[in-house]
Design an enzyme around this catalytic site. Structure first.
Site, PDB file in Angstrom:
ATOM      1  CD1 TRP A 104       2.603   8.985 -67.828  1.00 44.75           C
ATOM      2  CD2 TRP A 104       2.927   6.764 -67.828  1.00 44.75           C
ATOM      3  NE1 TRP A 104       1.875   8.445 -66.790  1.00 44.75           N
ATOM      4  CE2 TRP A 104       2.041   7.098 -66.767  1.00 44.75           C
ATOM      5  CE3 TRP A 104       3.275   5.432 -68.022  1.00 44.75           C
ATOM      6  CZ2 TRP A 104       1.518   6.121 -65.907  1.00 44.75           C
ATOM      7  CZ3 TRP A 104       2.741   4.472 -67.165  1.00 44.75           C
ATOM      8  CH2 TRP A 104       1.877   4.823 -66.129  1.00 44.75           C
ATOM      9  CG  ASP A 174       1.395   7.346 -74.173  1.00 45.89           C
ATOM     10  OD1 ASP A 174       0.148   7.260 -74.164  1.00 45.89           O
ATOM     11  OD2 ASP A 174       2.102   7.122 -73.170  1.00 45.89           O
ATOM     12  CE  LYS A 198      -4.015   7.524 -66.956  1.00 42.48           C
ATOM     13  NZ  LYS A 198      -2.746   7.160 -67.564  1.00 42.48           N
TER      14      LYS A 198
END
Ligand SMILES: *Cc1c(COP(=O)(O)O)cnc(C)c1O
Length: 367
Positions: A104, A174, A198
């Site tokens: 990511w 993040d 999530k």
């Protein structure tokens, strides 16, 4: 086959059962609103109450200081990869530091490079992103516009337990796959973002926590939706907000406060769950090989592999036949990934741990 399975999906992931049940009860008519939450104005009283409550619950859960704003935006984590540099890098004449610990982070860098200068302050590629940097390994620029990291790399399964020290440079995080898994010291951050699907709610909304002084950096000529300043000025109602998603995000926050007892209690439970699986790996004599280095192991995504591809396949098929779903690792890492976010019940993890031991013992856990 209408029974709920234990869902180890990396995202969209489990939601707490009590949240789903409440949403089901209120689906046709939100109490007092005369319609479902999807059918009422985002600017009317009943939805504003939900939005205010969601913000208040986040402020309580994370002890967010008054000089930070809480925004609920669309576009998920990916849009934040672009919005962060557009708002905080563009026009500064500086570069941004990125600490690269997995897939990511790489995607965040790709987006930032479209906007401005990026320096990679550390890159874990050499060891397939199986570890985090040591403090002395970071190559930081004291003049950077900001320093970015991913607190939990969902695909590799490595997680920071202490924020990287970046001095006076605003720290941008993040936290898409671990926000709300434990308490945080928000004052260490300039900006934290997380797509909800999530740990925080359903897909369709991202939570952004941003310090006031950074909002002022937003370039006035940015497309309207892409400006933090616009969203902050309008209290997350710059355009039609993702009302249903925010409603669920609020219910998940309430669940954490009222049923779990806050983020410290959530962390205790998350540590217990993760330990159950890591203990199985560690006691398996190498049958299960963890991907992440021991001290960097994620509480949220447990990544490991079996001795060969054949066992891996059989493991997945037999797990699924026992109602243990979505354990396949990401294609870039292979093996198995058990995502055990906040809403994964302890019993689900117990069942998986038992399954793993049995699978190793018999080569097949099928009775
Ligand atoms: C899932 C994830 C993203 C991407 O979120 P989207 O909502 O799909 O854009 C970004 N970062 C991390 C760490 C993630 O786990």
């Amino acid at each position: 086959m209408n029974e709920r399975h234990y869902n180890f999906s990396a995202g969209p992931a489990n939601l707490p059962l009590s949240v789903l049940e409440r949403a089901q009860r209120e689906l046709l008519c939100l109490p007092g609103a005369g319609a479902s939450v999807m059918e009422i104005s985002h600017r009317g009283g009943p939805f504003r109450a939900i939005l205010d409550e969601a913000e208040a619950n986040y402020r309580r859960l994370l002890a967010i200081p008054d000089n930070y704003r809480v925004l609920f935006l669309q576009g998920g984590g990916r849009l934040q990869f672009a919005m962060v540099p557009m708002n905080l890098l563009q026009g500064t004449g500086k570069s941004a530091d990125y600490i690269l610990t997995g897939t990511w982070g790489n995607k965040a860098i790709e987006e930032a490079r479209n906007v401005g200068d990026v320096r990679v302050a550390w890159d874990g590629r050499e060891t397939a992103y199986d570890r985090l940097p040591e403090a002395g390994e970071l190559n930081l620029d004291a003049e950077a516009a900001y320093a970015h990291f991913a607190s939990n790399e969902t695909i590799q399964g490595v997680q920071f337990f202490d924020e990287p020290a970046v001095g006076e440079v605003p720290l941008v995080c993040d936290a898409s796959s671990d926000l709300l898994c434990r308490p945080l010291n928000i004052e260490k951050y300039g900006l934290i973002y997380a797509s909800a699907q999530k740990n925080c709610g359903p897909a369709g909304v991202a939570v952004v926590i941003i310090r006031d002084d950074l909002i002022e950096r937003s370039d006035k000529k940015l497309p309207g939706y892409l400006s933090y300043a616009n969203h902050a000025a309008e209290g997350s109602l710059y355009n039609t907000a993702p009302t249903f998603a925010i409603y669920i995000v609020n219910l998940v926050a309430k669940w954490l406060l009222d049923e779990i007892g806050g983020l410290a209690a959530m962390e205790t439970q998350n540590r217990r769950k993760a330990k159950m699986l890591y203990d199985v790996l560690d006691e398996s004599d190498g049958f299960y090989k963890g991907h992440a280095r021991e001290q960097d192991r994620s509480l949220m995504n447990v990544t490991f592999r079996l001795p060969d591809e054949e066992s891996n396949k059989r493991f997945l098929a037999e797990a699924e036949s026992q109602g243990l779903d979505a354990l396949k690792g990401h294609r870039s890492v292979g093996g198995i990934r058990a995502s055990i976010y906040n809403a994964m019940p302890v019993e689900g993890v117990e069942k998986l741990a038992e399954f793993m031991k049995e699978f190793q013992r018999t080569g097949s856990a099928q009775k």
